[in-house]
Design a protein around this motif. Structure first.
Motif, PDB file in Angstrom:
ATOM      1  N   GLY A 114      -6.307   1.667 -11.713  1.00 16.82           N
ATOM      2  CA  GLY A 114      -6.366   0.807 -10.777  1.00 16.82           C
ATOM      3  C   GLY A 114      -5.064  -0.348 -10.819  1.00 16.82           C
TER       4      GLY A 114
ATOM      5  N   ILE B 241      -2.559  -1.417  -3.485  1.00 15.01           N
ATOM      6  CA  ILE B 241      -3.244  -0.200  -3.280  1.00 15.01           C
ATOM      7  C   ILE B 241      -2.583   1.134  -3.122  1.00 15.01           C
TER       8      ILE B 241
ATOM      9  N   THR C  99       0.868  -1.349  -0.067  1.00 14.04           N
ATOM     10  CA  THR C  99       0.018  -0.095  -0.063  1.00 14.04           C
ATOM     11  C   THR C  99       0.826   1.304   0.113  1.00 14.04           C
TER      12      THR C  99
ATOM     13  N   ASP D 186      -7.130  -7.709  -8.770  1.00 12.98           N
ATOM     14  CA  ASP D 186      -7.519  -7.078  -7.792  1.00 12.98           C
ATOM     15  C   ASP D 186      -6.632  -5.877  -7.211  1.00 12.98           C
ATOM     16  N   ASN D 187      -5.821  -5.084  -7.871  1.00 18.15           N
ATOM     17  CA  ASN D 187      -5.265  -3.852  -7.643  1.00 18.15           C
ATOM     18  C   ASN D 187      -6.103  -2.548  -7.469  1.00 18.15           C
ATOM     19  N   TYR D 188      -5.821  -1.625  -6.703  1.00 16.15           N
ATOM     20  CA  TYR D 188      -6.756  -0.448  -6.426  1.00 16.15           C
ATOM     21  C   TYR D 188      -6.087   0.666  -6.362  1.00 16.15           C
ATOM     22  N   ALA D 189      -6.705   1.782  -7.038  1.00 17.90           N
ATOM     23  CA  ALA D 189      -6.163   3.263  -6.821  1.00 17.90           C
ATOM     24  C   ALA D 189      -7.551   3.974  -6.548  1.00 17.90           C
ATOM     25  N   THR D 190      -7.268   4.863  -5.578  1.00 21.70           N
ATOM     26  CA  THR D 190      -8.330   5.928  -5.299  1.00 21.70           C
ATOM     27  C   THR D 190      -8.485   6.883  -6.440  1.00 21.70           C
TER      28      THR D 190
ATOM     29  N   LYS E 184     -10.341  -5.392 -10.276  1.00 21.31           N
ATOM     30  CA  LYS E 184     -10.284  -3.898 -10.001  1.00 21.31           C
ATOM     31  C   LYS E 184      -9.188  -3.121 -10.926  1.00 21.31           C
TER      32      LYS E 184
ATOM     33  N   GLY F 279      -3.735  -7.386  -5.076  1.00 24.30           N
ATOM     34  CA  GLY F 279      -4.302  -6.560  -3.992  1.00 24.30           C
ATOM     35  C   GLY F 279      -3.383  -5.453  -3.541  1.00 24.30           C
TER      36      GLY F 279
ATOM     37  N   GLY G  87      -2.690   1.366  -8.958  1.00 26.55           N
ATOM     38  CA  GLY G  87      -2.710   0.398  -7.551  1.00 26.55           C
ATOM     39  C   GLY G  87      -1.416  -0.262  -7.541  1.00 26.55           C
TER      40      GLY G  87
ATOM     41  N   ARG H 264      -3.376   4.823  -2.408  1.00 30.91           N
ATOM     42  CA  ARG H 264      -4.525   5.848  -1.666  1.00 30.91           C
ATOM     43  C   ARG H 264      -4.310   7.133  -2.190  1.00 30.91           C
TER      44      ARG H 264
END
Length: 156
Positions: free
Chosen positions: A136, A104, A70, A128-132, A155, A102, A111, A106
């Motif tokens: 992603g 992230i 993260t 499933d990587n994620y970025a706000t 994601k 996974g 991501g 933020r």
């Protein structure tokens, strides 16, 4: 080689300013690393790097893995920069056969990976990587990107 649950303002596990050299990672696992820096000068939950970087399989065929890292800024797993002052300097991120799962961001995006310079990705798996904010899985802000045979799911 395992890098697990490390913390820093940039490069949770590794911060490398190798602007005139090459940084190689083969067959390592980066899991649960974190960065707290909140500007684009920071980031890289697992790795913050300025310079030529090559990430790939170990000699035994083990894939490099980035799992659950993260960043408070950008690049949940990797933040790749180009901050050299020389016009002859080349900064290329090359990643092959790695797994990004996974991670992230933020902050500003990416991501899994955020880059300000050239990047080549071949045969990687992004799950499933994620970025706000932006991207992603990937946030490409400068330079060129060559993507070949990668898998993106979840994601993105």
């Amino acid at each position: 080689m395992l890098f697990e649950r490390n913390w820093a303002s940039k490069g949770g596990a590794i911060s490398s300013d190798n602007s005139q050299g090459q940084f190689d990672i083969k067959g390592a696992t980066f899991s649960g690393n974190y960065t707290s820096g909140t500007t684009t000068d920071y980031g890289g939950g697992a790795i913050w790097n300025n310079g030529q970087t090559i990430i790939g399989k170990g000699t035994d065929g083990t894939r490099t893995q980035f799992i659950g890292n993260t960043s408070a800024s950008w690049g949940g797993a990797i933040s790749h920069r180009n901050v050299a002052s020389s016009s002859t300097y080349t900064s290329i991120l090359t990643v092959s056969d790695a797994i990004f799962d996974g991670n992230i961001s933020r902050g500003n995006g990416g991501g899994a990976i955020a880059t300000l310079h050239d990047m080549t990705l071949t045969g990687n798996t992004f799950v499933d990587n994620y970025a706000t904010a932006n991207g992603g899985a990937l946030h490409i802000t400068g330079g060129s990107a060559t993507l070949t045979g990668n898998v993106f799911s979840g994601k993105i």
